[in-house]
Design a protein around this motif. Sequence first.
Motif, PDB file in Angstrom:
ATOM      1  N   SER A   1      74.143  71.415  34.631  1.00  0.00           N
ATOM      2  CA  SER A   1      74.156  71.432  33.470  1.00  0.00           C
ATOM      3  C   SER A   1      72.753  72.042  32.957  1.00  0.00           C
ATOM      4  N   LYS A   2      72.443  72.610  31.559  1.00  0.00           N
ATOM      5  CA  LYS A   2      71.219  73.285  31.183  1.00  0.00           C
ATOM      6  C   LYS A   2      70.150  71.954  31.322  1.00  0.00           C
ATOM      7  N   ASN A   3      70.512  70.718  30.903  1.00  0.00           N
ATOM      8  CA  ASN A   3      69.386  69.764  31.043  1.00  0.00           C
ATOM      9  C   ASN A   3      68.987  69.487  32.515  1.00  0.00           C
ATOM     10  N   VAL A   4      69.990  69.398  33.381  1.00  0.00           N
ATOM     11  CA  VAL A   4      69.676  69.233  34.738  1.00  0.00           C
ATOM     12  C   VAL A   4      68.804  70.291  35.428  1.00  0.00           C
ATOM     13  N   THR A   5      69.609  71.382  35.074  1.00  0.00           N
ATOM     14  CA  THR A   5      68.510  72.782  35.457  1.00  0.00           C
ATOM     15  C   THR A   5      66.871  72.740  34.919  1.00  0.00           C
ATOM     16  N   THR A   6      66.919  72.262  33.911  1.00  0.00           N
ATOM     17  CA  THR A   6      65.447  71.821  33.512  1.00  0.00           C
ATOM     18  C   THR A   6      64.805  71.060  34.215  1.00  0.00           C
ATOM     19  N   LEU A   7      65.474  69.903  34.610  1.00  0.00           N
ATOM     20  CA  LEU A   7      64.876  69.000  35.389  1.00  0.00           C
ATOM     21  C   LEU A   7      64.521  69.460  36.818  1.00  0.00           C
ATOM     22  N   ALA A   8      65.198  70.374  37.504  1.00  0.00           N
ATOM     23  CA  ALA A   8      64.961  70.740  38.730  1.00  0.00           C
ATOM     24  C   ALA A   8      63.596  71.542  38.609  1.00  0.00           C
ATOM     25  N   LEU A   9      63.603  72.617  37.383  1.00  0.00           N
ATOM     26  CA  LEU A   9      62.443  73.373  37.340  1.00  0.00           C
ATOM     27  C   LEU A   9      61.352  72.296  37.228  1.00  0.00           C
ATOM     28  N   LEU A  10      61.401  71.286  36.330  1.00  0.00           N
ATOM     29  CA  LEU A  10      60.212  70.299  36.304  1.00  0.00           C
ATOM     30  C   LEU A  10      59.860  69.717  37.643  1.00  0.00           C
ATOM     31  N   ILE A  11      60.734  69.369  38.788  1.00  0.00           N
ATOM     32  CA  ILE A  11      60.518  68.748  39.965  1.00  0.00           C
ATOM     33  C   ILE A  11      59.606  69.646  40.754  1.00  0.00           C
ATOM     34  N   PHE A  12      60.140  71.070  40.616  1.00  0.00           N
ATOM     35  CA  PHE A  12      59.385  72.171  41.188  1.00  0.00           C
ATOM     36  C   PHE A  12      57.881  72.101  40.852  1.00  0.00           C
ATOM     37  N   GLY A  13      57.873  71.901  39.484  1.00  0.00           N
ATOM     38  CA  GLY A  13      56.176  71.737  39.174  1.00  0.00           C
ATOM     39  C   GLY A  13      55.613  70.711  39.641  1.00  0.00           C
ATOM     40  N   PHE A  14      56.429  69.635  39.764  1.00  0.00           N
ATOM     41  CA  PHE A  14      55.511  68.379  39.993  1.00  0.00           C
ATOM     42  C   PHE A  14      55.167  68.306  41.391  1.00  0.00           C
ATOM     43  N   THR A  15      56.299  68.810  42.137  1.00  0.00           N
ATOM     44  CA  THR A  15      55.855  68.925  43.812  1.00  0.00           C
ATOM     45  C   THR A  15      54.732  70.046  43.886  1.00  0.00           C
ATOM     46  N   GLY A  16      54.436  70.891  43.089  1.00  0.00           N
ATOM     47  CA  GLY A  16      53.348  71.870  43.196  1.00  0.00           C
ATOM     48  C   GLY A  16      51.893  71.317  43.155  1.00  0.00           C
TER      49      GLY A  16
END
Length: 409
Positions: free
Chosen positions: A249-264
Amino acid sequence: MIQPSADNHVSNSNSKQWLSVICLAFATFIFNTTEFIPIGLLSSIATDFKMTETGAGIMITVYAWAVALLSLPLMLIFARTESRKLLGFVFAVFVISNAISYESDSFYMLMASRLGVACAHAVFWAIAPPLAVRIAPAGKQSVALSILTVGSSLAMILGLPIGRTIGLYLGWRITFLSIAITAFIIMIVLMKDLPKLPSKNKSSKESIPHIFQNKALMSVYLLTVLTITGHFCGYSYIEPFLTYVIHLSKNVTTLALLIFGFTGILGSLLFSRYNNRWSIPFAFWSVGGIMVSLLLLKLFSFSELGTFGVIMVWGVAISIFNLSYQSRIIKLSPENTDIAMAIFSAIYNVGIGSGAYIGGLISSKAGLSNIGLIGFAFVAVAFMYGLLYVKPLLLKGIKKEDGEKKYAN
């Protein structure tokens, strides 16, 4: 009368230096947010201008190639300019260009405004890492670079998801207006806190031949363009990949991008903690991590959980890659750092533009599900080239540095 102690003077000096580094980190946050925000808004922009996502994605390619073409010429023009003054000018161009993005009523106007942002970007990333190293307290250069990368990662954690959310609910133009306002505030704070720093570059006539005769430096440039091309084959289209291939979903896609940044951020913490001890292994582990992530992006496309795991490894790897090779460029060219970083920025953006273009071709011809495979091929070539050619050159340079230090002592 009590005199201030030497310790207090050093402490105050260090605090002021760290404050300037943190201000630069906020600058990297806003620059990275505006660079990559089209990735999070690609579907909205495409819908508004009645285009496909692949058609709108050309905006990412043109922006990156503009930075690639402009980085060296602009840095040669401004090579002898005092750094604080130059940074203020760069921010002014950046703010105005994002304001024009907000006013855009056609895709061509949006593209033109993005070219203005690209000019600011080209100079900013040439001067920001060397500035952080110069103003950091002695012996804390790796930490200063890591703080810059925290700013970059926060762009993924906060900037990209918040910008995407604003775009979804208020329209993508409001996202660009928000960026312009935030950048203006950061500019005011930076101009107040950043000390004046005269340029350390030699004249351009001396810099260019010196850089192009440096075999280790040139090998790092080639490894970078191969790796970043592969990375952006996948990353440029990660939003539609997650939406249409993984069916998030759009919200879960946003969460995935959020996780990418956190792991950065995790990657930047690992770099600051272990880079001084394992600088060369870090440099090549990061390439291997990107390579494996791109391969697994295809192999785990059937699994939401597997995809989230891949995104986490990928975020750590690209963060460490960026830090490792920025640090290496600064060490390989101490007397021409801004020019060398301008070339690095240009090379990096050749990779971004090429990756976005190739990823677009693959997604339109072979399907979005295959964007990771072509990216894997590029990074696999980079990984083998790095192990067989780049690593021996870098190890040779480190041994030479150690020998010079022992001789000096």
